[in-house]
Design a protein around this motif. Sequence first.
Motif, short mmCIF file in Angstrom:
data_model
loop_
_atom_site.label_atom_id
_atom_site.label_comp_id
_atom_site.label_asym_id
_atom_site.label_seq_id
_atom_site.Cartn_x
_atom_site.Cartn_y
_atom_site.Cartn_z
N ALA A 1 51.21 37.50 24.98
CA ALA A 1 50.08 36.57 25.01
C ALA A 1 49.95 35.90 23.66
N ALA A 2 49.81 34.57 23.66
CA ALA A 2 49.74 33.81 22.41
C ALA A 2 48.55 34.24 21.54
N ILE A 3 47.48 34.70 22.19
CA ILE A 3 46.28 35.05 21.44
C ILE A 3 46.45 36.38 20.70
N ILE A 4 47.38 37.24 21.17
CA ILE A 4 47.70 38.51 20.50
C ILE A 4 49.23 38.63 20.43
N PRO A 5 49.86 37.74 19.67
CA PRO A 5 51.33 37.63 19.68
C PRO A 5 52.09 38.85 19.18
N ASP A 6 51.44 39.71 18.40
CA ASP A 6 52.13 40.87 17.83
C ASP A 6 52.16 42.07 18.78
N VAL A 7 51.46 41.96 19.89
CA VAL A 7 51.43 43.07 20.85
C VAL A 7 52.59 42.93 21.83
N PRO A 8 53.47 43.93 21.91
CA PRO A 8 54.64 43.81 22.79
C PRO A 8 54.27 43.94 24.26
N THR A 9 55.15 43.45 25.12
CA THR A 9 54.97 43.66 26.56
C THR A 9 55.40 45.09 26.88
N VAL A 10 54.98 45.58 28.04
CA VAL A 10 55.39 46.93 28.44
C VAL A 10 56.90 46.99 28.65
N THR A 11 57.50 45.88 29.04
CA THR A 11 58.96 45.85 29.20
C THR A 11 59.64 45.99 27.84
N GLU A 12 59.13 45.27 26.86
CA GLU A 12 59.68 45.38 25.50
C GLU A 12 59.49 46.79 24.95
N ALA A 13 58.40 47.44 25.37
CA ALA A 13 58.12 48.80 24.91
C ALA A 13 58.96 49.84 25.64
N GLY A 14 59.68 49.40 26.68
CA GLY A 14 60.56 50.33 27.39
C GLY A 14 60.02 50.85 28.71
N TYR A 15 58.92 50.25 29.20
CA TYR A 15 58.30 50.74 30.43
C TYR A 15 58.01 49.57 31.39
N PRO A 16 59.06 48.96 31.95
CA PRO A 16 58.89 47.78 32.80
C PRO A 16 58.11 48.04 34.09
N ASP A 17 58.05 49.30 34.53
CA ASP A 17 57.32 49.59 35.77
C ASP A 17 55.83 49.35 35.64
N LEU A 18 55.36 49.20 34.41
CA LEU A 18 53.93 48.94 34.18
C LEU A 18 53.60 47.44 34.21
N THR A 19 54.61 46.61 34.38
CA THR A 19 54.39 45.16 34.34
C THR A 19 53.44 44.71 35.44
N LEU A 20 52.43 43.96 35.04
CA LEU A 20 51.47 43.40 35.99
C LEU A 20 50.85 42.15 35.40
N ASP A 21 51.00 41.03 36.10
CA ASP A 21 50.34 39.79 35.70
C ASP A 21 49.08 39.63 36.54
N GLY A 22 47.92 39.64 35.89
CA GLY A 22 46.68 39.42 36.63
C GLY A 22 46.64 37.98 37.14
N LEU A 23 46.57 37.79 38.44
CA LEU A 23 46.62 36.45 39.04
C LEU A 23 45.21 35.96 39.35
N VAL A 24 44.80 34.88 38.74
CA VAL A 24 43.47 34.31 38.95
C VAL A 24 43.61 32.92 39.56
N GLY A 25 42.87 32.67 40.64
CA GLY A 25 42.98 31.35 41.24
C GLY A 25 41.96 31.10 42.32
N PHE A 26 42.20 30.05 43.09
CA PHE A 26 41.27 29.59 44.12
C PHE A 26 41.88 29.76 45.51
N PHE A 27 40.99 30.07 46.47
CA PHE A 27 41.41 30.30 47.85
C PHE A 27 40.53 29.49 48.79
N GLY A 28 41.11 29.10 49.93
CA GLY A 28 40.38 28.39 50.96
C GLY A 28 40.42 29.16 52.26
N PRO A 29 39.70 28.69 53.28
CA PRO A 29 39.71 29.35 54.59
C PRO A 29 41.05 29.14 55.28
#
Length: 324
Positions: free
Chosen positions: A230-258
């Motif tokens: 994340a650009a706002i906390i660039p020094d924090v590694p991803t879980v994949t970079e840390a060696g634990y890719p199974d923890l990868t999760l992108d929070g998806l935010v958006g809009f839905f219709g009927p």
Amino acid sequence: MRSLQRLAFGLAFSLLALLVLAAEPSTAQTWPQRTVKFIVTLGAGSGVDMGTRLIADRLSKRWGQPVVVENRPGGDGLVAIGAFVGANDDHVLLAAPSGSFTAHPFIYKSLPYKPADLLPIARVSNTIVVVAAPASLEAKSLAELVAMARAQPGKLNWAGTTGSNEFLFAAFLKDAGLLMSKVPYRNLVEAANDLAIGRIQVNATAFAIVRPQLQAGKVKLLAVTNTARAAIIPDVPTVTEAGYPDLTLDGLVGFFGPPNMPERIRDSIAADVREAMDAVVEERLNLTGQVPNFGGPADFAAAIEQQRARIAAAAKDLGIVPTQ
């Protein structure tokens, strides 16, 4: 004479075509015809709420119709989703993180809605999700935390946001053979406060929740679960970079219709949302702990299905059976 007849016929055909086109107005002319409402699964002041309000303001100007935002927090998103589904109105849209509902089938025996009731229109952002620890904890990385947990089985406590984050972290602990005690929280801020004083040692949650404690120097971030840093906390590694890719999760935010919303209207709304996401909106989304990441209907739907599959696999691995 025949030439004149052919010319007259051609003119008549062209006139008929123009009349047909005139009788079939564009989407912009037919939708919206009145006030549009966004129902938000989270409370006022949340990142999802602030992002929705910024975009709603721009859409109102673009559409020439009022666009209102109604917060319906509570019940793991069920309150807002119930209101949205009950409205059954193509002028009532849902604004939500997918984590509000992807884990529902594994928590609740019966639900007041079907997955097909939520038709993806546009992804707006990815919530920044972090693995956080007290600043006083000796572990300085995710690997060191894993080593500590392995050396002290049952002595470390953890908490996670109910739903997708919680499921994936619990499955990670099981697969890694780690024994940590889960502490349930109804209020995510309370979990962050307890993390700051060392009452719990790990919190898998949205960055926005622990940010005040991070700024106060009371917690530290071991990794982000997002696909990219994340650009706002660039020094924090991803879980994949840390060696634990199974923890990868992108929070998806958006809009839905009927579910009965015509594809042309859905595509038109998505295009307008994309236009509304200007530099100011993107900057403010970053400040609320979100990564701007527009996606159209197909892209958004595919990402949600991928997340559903991962949550289902985690639930199966954990042997979770709905109890409520």
